[in-house]
Design a protein around this motif. Structure first.
Motif, PDB file in Angstrom:
ATOM      1  N   PHE A  86      14.221  -2.207 -50.471  1.00 51.00           N
ATOM      2  CA  PHE A  86      13.604  -2.944 -49.376  1.00 51.00           C
ATOM      3  C   PHE A  86      12.442  -2.167 -48.775  1.00 51.00           C
ATOM      4  O   PHE A  86      12.375  -0.955 -48.871  1.00 51.00           O
ATOM      5  CB  PHE A  86      14.627  -3.234 -48.264  1.00 51.00           C
ATOM      6  CG  PHE A  86      15.718  -4.167 -48.694  1.00 51.00           C
ATOM      7  CD1 PHE A  86      15.490  -5.529 -48.779  1.00 51.00           C
ATOM      8  CD2 PHE A  86      16.976  -3.679 -49.012  1.00 51.00           C
ATOM      9  CE1 PHE A  86      16.491  -6.393 -49.179  1.00 51.00           C
ATOM     10  CE2 PHE A  86      17.983  -4.534 -49.412  1.00 51.00           C
ATOM     11  CZ  PHE A  86      17.745  -5.895 -49.494  1.00 51.00           C
ATOM     12  N   GLY A  87      11.565  -2.923 -48.115  1.00 54.22           N
ATOM     13  CA  GLY A  87      10.436  -2.286 -47.460  1.00 54.22           C
ATOM     14  C   GLY A  87       9.928  -3.117 -46.305  1.00 54.22           C
ATOM     15  O   GLY A  87      10.414  -4.222 -46.049  1.00 54.22           O
ATOM     16  N   ASP A  88       8.954  -2.569 -45.636  1.00 55.74           N
ATOM     17  CA  ASP A  88       8.311  -3.239 -44.517  1.00 55.74           C
ATOM     18  C   ASP A  88       6.823  -3.365 -44.791  1.00 55.74           C
ATOM     19  O   ASP A  88       6.217  -2.483 -45.405  1.00 55.74           O
ATOM     20  CB  ASP A  88       8.484  -2.444 -43.215  1.00 55.74           C
ATOM     21  CG  ASP A  88       9.934  -2.335 -42.759  1.00 55.74           C
ATOM     22  OD1 ASP A  88      10.759  -3.177 -43.169  1.00 55.74           O
ATOM     23  OD2 ASP A  88      10.229  -1.420 -41.979  1.00 55.74           O
ATOM     24  N   GLN A 118       6.116 -21.155 -41.743  1.00 57.79           N
ATOM     25  CA  GLN A 118       5.882 -21.758 -43.050  1.00 57.79           C
ATOM     26  C   GLN A 118       6.325 -20.854 -44.195  1.00 57.79           C
ATOM     27  O   GLN A 118       6.631 -21.335 -45.276  1.00 57.79           O
ATOM     28  CB  GLN A 118       4.401 -22.104 -43.219  1.00 57.79           C
ATOM     29  CG  GLN A 118       3.911 -23.183 -42.301  1.00 57.79           C
ATOM     30  CD  GLN A 118       2.400 -23.355 -42.382  1.00 57.79           C
ATOM     31  OE1 GLN A 118       1.741 -22.843 -43.286  1.00 57.79           O
ATOM     32  NE2 GLN A 118       1.845 -24.070 -41.422  1.00 57.79           N
ATOM     33  N   ILE A 119       6.341 -19.549 -43.979  1.00 57.29           N
ATOM     34  CA  ILE A 119       6.681 -18.634 -45.073  1.00 57.29           C
ATOM     35  C   ILE A 119       8.159 -18.242 -45.084  1.00 57.29           C
ATOM     36  O   ILE A 119       8.639 -17.666 -46.046  1.00 57.29           O
ATOM     37  CB  ILE A 119       5.789 -17.368 -45.042  1.00 57.29           C
ATOM     38  CG1 ILE A 119       5.851 -16.658 -46.394  1.00 57.29           C
ATOM     39  CG2 ILE A 119       6.174 -16.442 -43.897  1.00 57.29           C
ATOM     40  CD1 ILE A 119       4.852 -15.564 -46.591  1.00 57.29           C
ATOM     41  N   THR A 120       8.896 -18.605 -44.063  1.00 59.81           N
ATOM     42  CA  THR A 120      10.279 -18.118 -43.952  1.00 59.81           C
ATOM     43  C   THR A 120      11.171 -18.543 -45.125  1.00 59.81           C
ATOM     44  O   THR A 120      12.108 -17.823 -45.453  1.00 59.81           O
ATOM     45  CB  THR A 120      10.925 -18.543 -42.623  1.00 59.81           C
ATOM     46  OG1 THR A 120      10.893 -19.963 -42.510  1.00 59.81           O
ATOM     47  CG2 THR A 120      10.214 -17.902 -41.445  1.00 59.81           C
ATOM     48  N   LYS A 126      14.413  -9.564 -43.161  1.00 65.89           N
ATOM     49  CA  LYS A 126      15.388  -9.401 -42.079  1.00 65.89           C
ATOM     50  C   LYS A 126      14.835 -10.059 -40.824  1.00 65.89           C
ATOM     51  O   LYS A 126      15.522 -10.809 -40.150  1.00 65.89           O
ATOM     52  CB  LYS A 126      15.657  -7.917 -41.827  1.00 65.89           C
ATOM     53  CG  LYS A 126      16.567  -7.647 -40.659  1.00 65.89           C
ATOM     54  CD  LYS A 126      16.725  -6.153 -40.427  1.00 65.89           C
ATOM     55  CE  LYS A 126      17.417  -5.894 -39.104  1.00 65.89           C
ATOM     56  NZ  LYS A 126      17.379  -4.482 -38.738  1.00 65.89           N
ATOM     57  N   SER A 127      13.589  -9.758 -40.508  1.00 65.26           N
ATOM     58  CA  SER A 127      12.925 -10.373 -39.365  1.00 65.26           C
ATOM     59  C   SER A 127      11.415 -10.299 -39.553  1.00 65.26           C
ATOM     60  O   SER A 127      10.910  -9.477 -40.313  1.00 65.26           O
ATOM     61  CB  SER A 127      13.338  -9.708 -38.054  1.00 65.26           C
ATOM     62  OG  SER A 127      12.965  -8.356 -38.047  1.00 65.26           O
ATOM     63  N   ILE A 145      11.187 -13.809 -35.425  1.00 58.18           N
ATOM     64  CA  ILE A 145      11.866 -14.768 -36.280  1.00 58.18           C
ATOM     65  C   ILE A 145      12.897 -13.990 -37.089  1.00 58.18           C
ATOM     66  O   ILE A 145      12.534 -13.194 -37.952  1.00 58.18           O
ATOM     67  CB  ILE A 145      10.867 -15.490 -37.212  1.00 58.18           C
ATOM     68  CG1 ILE A 145       9.781 -16.191 -36.393  1.00 58.18           C
ATOM     69  CG2 ILE A 145      11.604 -16.473 -38.113  1.00 58.18           C
ATOM     70  CD1 ILE A 145       8.621 -16.726 -37.220  1.00 58.18           C
ATOM     71  N   GLU A 146      14.162 -14.222 -36.798  1.00 55.28           N
ATOM     72  CA  GLU A 146      15.239 -13.517 -37.498  1.00 55.28           C
ATOM     73  C   GLU A 146      15.746 -14.385 -38.637  1.00 55.28           C
ATOM     74  O   GLU A 146      15.827 -15.614 -38.505  1.00 55.28           O
ATOM     75  CB  GLU A 146      16.383 -13.222 -36.517  1.00 55.28           C
ATOM     76  CG  GLU A 146      15.927 -12.428 -35.333  1.00 55.28           C
ATOM     77  CD  GLU A 146      16.601 -11.083 -35.219  1.00 55.28           C
ATOM     78  OE1 GLU A 146      17.558 -10.829 -35.946  1.00 55.28           O
ATOM     79  OE2 GLU A 146      16.144 -10.293 -34.379  1.00 55.28           O
TER      80      GLU A 146
END
Length: 148
Positions: A86-88, A118-120, A126-127, A145-146
Motif C-alpha cells: 500500500f501507499g499514499d 466519482q473515483i471512489t 482507506k480514505s 471520504i472514508e
C-alpha cells in the motif's frame, strides 16, 4: 496564503494510473520530477511503470503545471510513497493556485468533493482527504471520504 493538500491513503500501485487519468494528468505538463532507481536519480520519463518502480518500497515526486480536481489547480506537487503493498499519494498546492474565477471557496470545495466521489468506485483506498496542510489532522480537513 496557505497550502492545500489532497491525500489518497492506502492505495495500491495499480491505482496510480487510474488516479492520474481521472485528474487529467498529462506528462507534457511536468515541470520536474524526482525518482530514485538503481542507486541513481532519474526522472518520470525514465520510469517504465509505477508497478516496476514500486516493486520495492520507495518515494517519488512530480511537480506538474496543472491538474483537474473539479476545478483547475496549477503548480501541484505530487508525492507518492509506497511500502510493499500500500501507499499514499499526496497532492500539495498553494491556495493561490486554485482556478482563478469568481467561485466562492465553498463552491470550489463542493466541486472537488463531487469530482472525488466519482473515483471512489474505481480505486482501492482507506480514505481520501482534502484540506489545509496538514490535511490528515482532523481540524484541517474540508473533505474526508472514508472507504467503508
Amino acid at each position: 496564503m496557505e497550502n492545500l493538500e489532497l491525500i489518497f491513503e492506502d492505495i495500491r500501485v495499480r491505482d496510480i494510473d487510474t488516479i492520474f487519468k481521472f485528474l487529467k494528468f498529462d506528462e507534457h505538463n511536468i515541470k520536474n520530477s524526482h525518482f530514485f532507481l538503481d542507486n541513481a536519480d532519474v526522472e518520470y520519463a525514465d520510469i517504465s511503470s509505477f508497478t516496476n518502480y514500486f516493486k520495492t518500497s520507495g518515494t517519488c515526486n512530480i511537480l506538474i503545471s496543472r491538474l483537474d480536481l473539479g476545478i483547475e489547480v496549477t503548480d501541484v506537487l505530487i508525492i507518492i510513497s509506497f511500502d510493499e503493498v500500500f501507499g499514499d499519494m499526496t497532492l500539495n498546492f498553494s491556495e493561490a493556485n486554485w482556478e482563478k474565477n469568481d467561485l466562492t471557496e465553498e463552491k470550489k470545495i463542493e466541486l472537488v468533493k463531487e469530482k472525488l466521489k466519482q473515483i471512489t468506485n474505481e480505486i482501492n483506498y482507506k480514505s481520501i482527504i482534502f484540506g489545509y496542510e496538514p490535511a490528515d489532522e482532523e481540524n484541517m480537513q474540508l473533505i474526508n471520504i472514508e472507504n467503508k
